[in-house]
Design a protein around this motif. Structure first.
Motif, mmCIF file in Angstrom:
data_model
loop_
_atom_site.group_PDB
_atom_site.id
_atom_site.type_symbol
_atom_site.label_atom_id
_atom_site.label_comp_id
_atom_site.label_asym_id
_atom_site.label_seq_id
_atom_site.Cartn_x
_atom_site.Cartn_y
_atom_site.Cartn_z
ATOM 1 N N PHE A 125 0.837 -1.199 0.000
ATOM 2 C CA PHE A 125 0.000 0.000 0.000
ATOM 3 C C PHE A 125 0.875 1.254 0.000
ATOM 4 O O PHE A 125 0.688 2.165 -0.821
ATOM 5 C CB PHE A 125 -0.916 -0.015 1.237
ATOM 6 N N ALA A 126 1.846 1.288 0.913
ATOM 7 C CA ALA A 126 2.722 2.457 1.008
ATOM 8 C C ALA A 126 3.561 2.628 -0.249
ATOM 9 O O ALA A 126 3.702 3.750 -0.766
ATOM 10 C CB ALA A 126 3.631 2.322 2.235
ATOM 11 N N LEU A 127 4.116 1.551 -0.763
ATOM 12 C CA LEU A 127 4.954 1.636 -1.958
ATOM 13 C C LEU A 127 4.151 2.166 -3.140
ATOM 14 O O LEU A 127 4.629 3.026 -3.892
ATOM 15 C CB LEU A 127 5.524 0.254 -2.284
ATOM 16 N N THR A 128 2.936 1.669 -3.301
ATOM 17 C CA THR A 128 2.094 2.132 -4.403
ATOM 18 C C THR A 128 1.813 3.627 -4.280
ATOM 19 O O THR A 128 1.897 4.377 -5.267
ATOM 20 C CB THR A 128 0.776 1.347 -4.439
ATOM 21 N N GLY A 129 1.487 4.067 -3.075
ATOM 22 C CA GLY A 129 1.216 5.488 -2.882
ATOM 23 C C GLY A 129 2.424 6.359 -3.159
ATOM 24 O O GLY A 129 2.300 7.446 -3.745
ATOM 25 N N LEU A 130 3.599 5.890 -2.764
ATOM 26 C CA LEU A 130 4.818 6.680 -2.947
ATOM 27 C C LEU A 130 5.277 6.720 -4.406
ATOM 28 O O LEU A 130 5.991 7.643 -4.805
ATOM 29 C CB LEU A 130 5.932 6.117 -2.066
ATOM 30 N N LEU A 131 4.864 5.730 -5.184
ATOM 31 C CA LEU A 131 5.282 5.673 -6.593
ATOM 32 C C LEU A 131 4.177 6.063 -7.563
ATOM 33 O O LEU A 131 4.422 6.133 -8.780
ATOM 34 C CB LEU A 131 5.766 4.259 -6.946
ATOM 35 N N LEU A 132 2.984 6.332 -7.053
ATOM 36 C CA LEU A 132 1.837 6.489 -7.943
ATOM 37 C C LEU A 132 2.043 7.574 -8.995
ATOM 38 O O LEU A 132 1.743 7.366 -10.179
ATOM 39 C CB LEU A 132 0.580 6.797 -7.126
ATOM 40 N N ASP A 133 2.567 8.726 -8.596
ATOM 41 C CA ASP A 133 2.703 9.791 -9.598
ATOM 42 C C ASP A 133 3.921 9.607 -10.494
ATOM 43 O O ASP A 133 4.136 10.389 -11.420
ATOM 44 C CB ASP A 133 2.697 11.176 -8.959
ATOM 45 N N ALA A 134 4.708 8.551 -10.253
ATOM 46 C CA ALA A 134 5.791 8.195 -11.170
ATOM 47 C C ALA A 134 5.321 7.194 -12.220
ATOM 48 O O ALA A 134 6.014 6.959 -13.211
ATOM 49 C CB ALA A 134 6.982 7.614 -10.405
ATOM 50 N N LEU A 135 4.152 6.582 -11.986
ATOM 51 C CA LEU A 135 3.598 5.647 -12.962
ATOM 52 C C LEU A 135 3.084 6.430 -14.158
ATOM 53 O O LEU A 135 2.149 7.230 -14.045
ATOM 54 C CB LEU A 135 2.479 4.823 -12.330
ATOM 55 N N ASP A 136 3.712 6.199 -15.300
ATOM 56 C CA ASP A 136 3.448 7.030 -16.463
ATOM 57 C C ASP A 136 3.707 6.199 -17.705
ATOM 58 O O ASP A 136 3.922 4.996 -17.640
ATOM 59 C CB ASP A 136 4.345 8.270 -16.416
ATOM 60 N N GLY A 137 3.717 6.849 -18.831
ATOM 61 C CA GLY A 137 3.944 6.144 -20.085
ATOM 62 C C GLY A 137 2.623 5.817 -20.759
ATOM 63 O O GLY A 137 1.549 6.217 -20.316
ATOM 64 N N PRO A 138 2.678 5.057 -21.851
ATOM 65 C CA PRO A 138 1.479 4.785 -22.626
ATOM 66 C C PRO A 138 0.485 3.838 -21.959
ATOM 67 O O PRO A 138 -0.687 3.825 -22.318
ATOM 68 C CB PRO A 138 2.024 4.170 -23.923
ATOM 69 N N ASP A 139 0.926 3.035 -20.977
ATOM 70 C CA ASP A 139 0.019 2.038 -20.399
ATOM 71 C C ASP A 139 0.452 1.690 -18.973
ATOM 72 O O ASP A 139 0.859 0.569 -18.687
ATOM 73 C CB ASP A 139 0.014 0.776 -21.272
ATOM 74 N N PRO A 140 0.380 2.649 -18.041
ATOM 75 C CA PRO A 140 0.856 2.397 -16.678
ATOM 76 C C PRO A 140 -0.115 1.509 -15.892
ATOM 77 O O PRO A 140 -1.335 1.643 -16.015
ATOM 78 C CB PRO A 140 0.923 3.800 -16.077
#
Length: 306
Positions: A125-140
């Motif tokens: 849960f914490a890892l996803t929240g901390l990386l969420l705005d780094a998830l990008d590209g054509p199909d994150p």
């Protein structure tokens, strides 16, 4: 494409894509790494023991794999991993929340959380929240790996640490239900925000990995590791649902991918249904709020609807 017969050989080209796979030094995680690298992906192995991780990927192309330390049970480690990853990888295409521990004796994390709930749910849960705005590209995408055992789980918000009564298998089932509730609630919140990130769930059926014997003790080790092993499929086969969830173009947010065989124990990836209690949006929202409080990580997403 006939999803009933889908295999890793049918995975599309993953060149120029960055994947983060937790628990990647053995089992389903390592099988996923090997399949992704074979399709050109750059894969970050997020592992508790970097030396073990480097040994596991010896022979794979150096430019396509990197090993970083992550102890999901320790929120300080989760924050350090996320900060280091973001410094080197401004963009991540797919986060695969794969790591897990199974039925150990009762222990507490450095922050005082029960170890299975801490590792399997709170850390992801914490890892996803901390990386969420780094998830990008054509199909994150975020792929959260659950288990058939989520069907047996119940969330007791009054005893998340096991202080009042701890049963290893019961708390494992609870953590896997938490994974499923989280993945579905994340999908609802992403959809409400109009985000392009897809939250997808997967489970491997029953697969022969070290998870069944590394942490479990006594009867759990006998049941999970020895007696049922002849019924299990290989880790490479067990990883197919999460690979399908991570890469197949037709997968939609909120879907659950598992094996197509009898009882969902083994087989090719297909869409499956989560347990009814995993669809309880009130419980999901409460778990989300509790998880934010326990981890100190807040997602930049609106409250879900429905």
């Amino acid at each position: 494409m006939d999803e009933q017969r889908w295999s890793a050989d049918q995975m599309s080209d993953q060149s120029q894509r960055v994947f983060v796979v937790t628990g990647a030094s053995s089992g389903l995680g390592l099988a996923s790494v090997r399949a992704l690298v074979a399709r050109g992906a750059h894969v970050v192995l997020a592992v508790r023991d970097p030396e073990k991780g480097r040994a596991a990927v010896a022979g794979l192309p150096d430019g396509q794999v990197e090993v970083r330390r992550l102890d999901l049970a320790d929120l300080t480690s989760v924050r350090a991993f996320a900060a280091g990853l973001r410094a080197d990888h401004p963009r991540v295409d797919v986060l695969m929340n794969n790591a897990g521990i199974l039925a150990p004796p009762r222990t507490l994390s450095p922050q005082g959380h029960e170890s299975q709930f801490a590792t399997n749910h709170l850390g992801h849960f914490a890892l996803t929240g901390l990386l969420l705005d780094a998830l990008d590209g054509p199909d994150p995408r975020v792929v959260t790996v659950s288990s058939l055992n989520h069907r047996r789980g119940r969330i007791d918000f009054d005893d998340l640490t096991g202080e009042r009564g701890y049963a290893p298998a019961r708390f494992y089932n609870r953590s896997k239900l938490a994974n499923t509730l989280f993945g579905l609630e994340l999908h609802r919140r992403l959809a409400a925000a109009g985000s392009p990130v897809r939250s997808v769930l997967a489970h491997p059926g029953y697969s022969a990995t070290r998870l069944q014997t590394n942490g479990a003790t006594g009867l759990q080790r006998l049941l999970f590791g020895c007696l049922a092993r002849p019924l299990a499929q290989s880790a490479a086969r067990g990883a197919l649902p999460q690979l399908y969830a991570a890469t197949e173009p037709g997968v939609r947010g909120g879907e659950f991918i598992g094996p197509d065989g009898r009882g969902e124990l083994k087989g090719a990836p297909t869409r499956v249904e989560p347990a009814p209690r995993a669809l309880d949006t009130e419980v999901a929202r409460r778990l989300w709020d509790v998880s934010q409080e326990l981890t100190g990580v807040r997602f930049p997403l609106p409250t879900s609807v429905g």
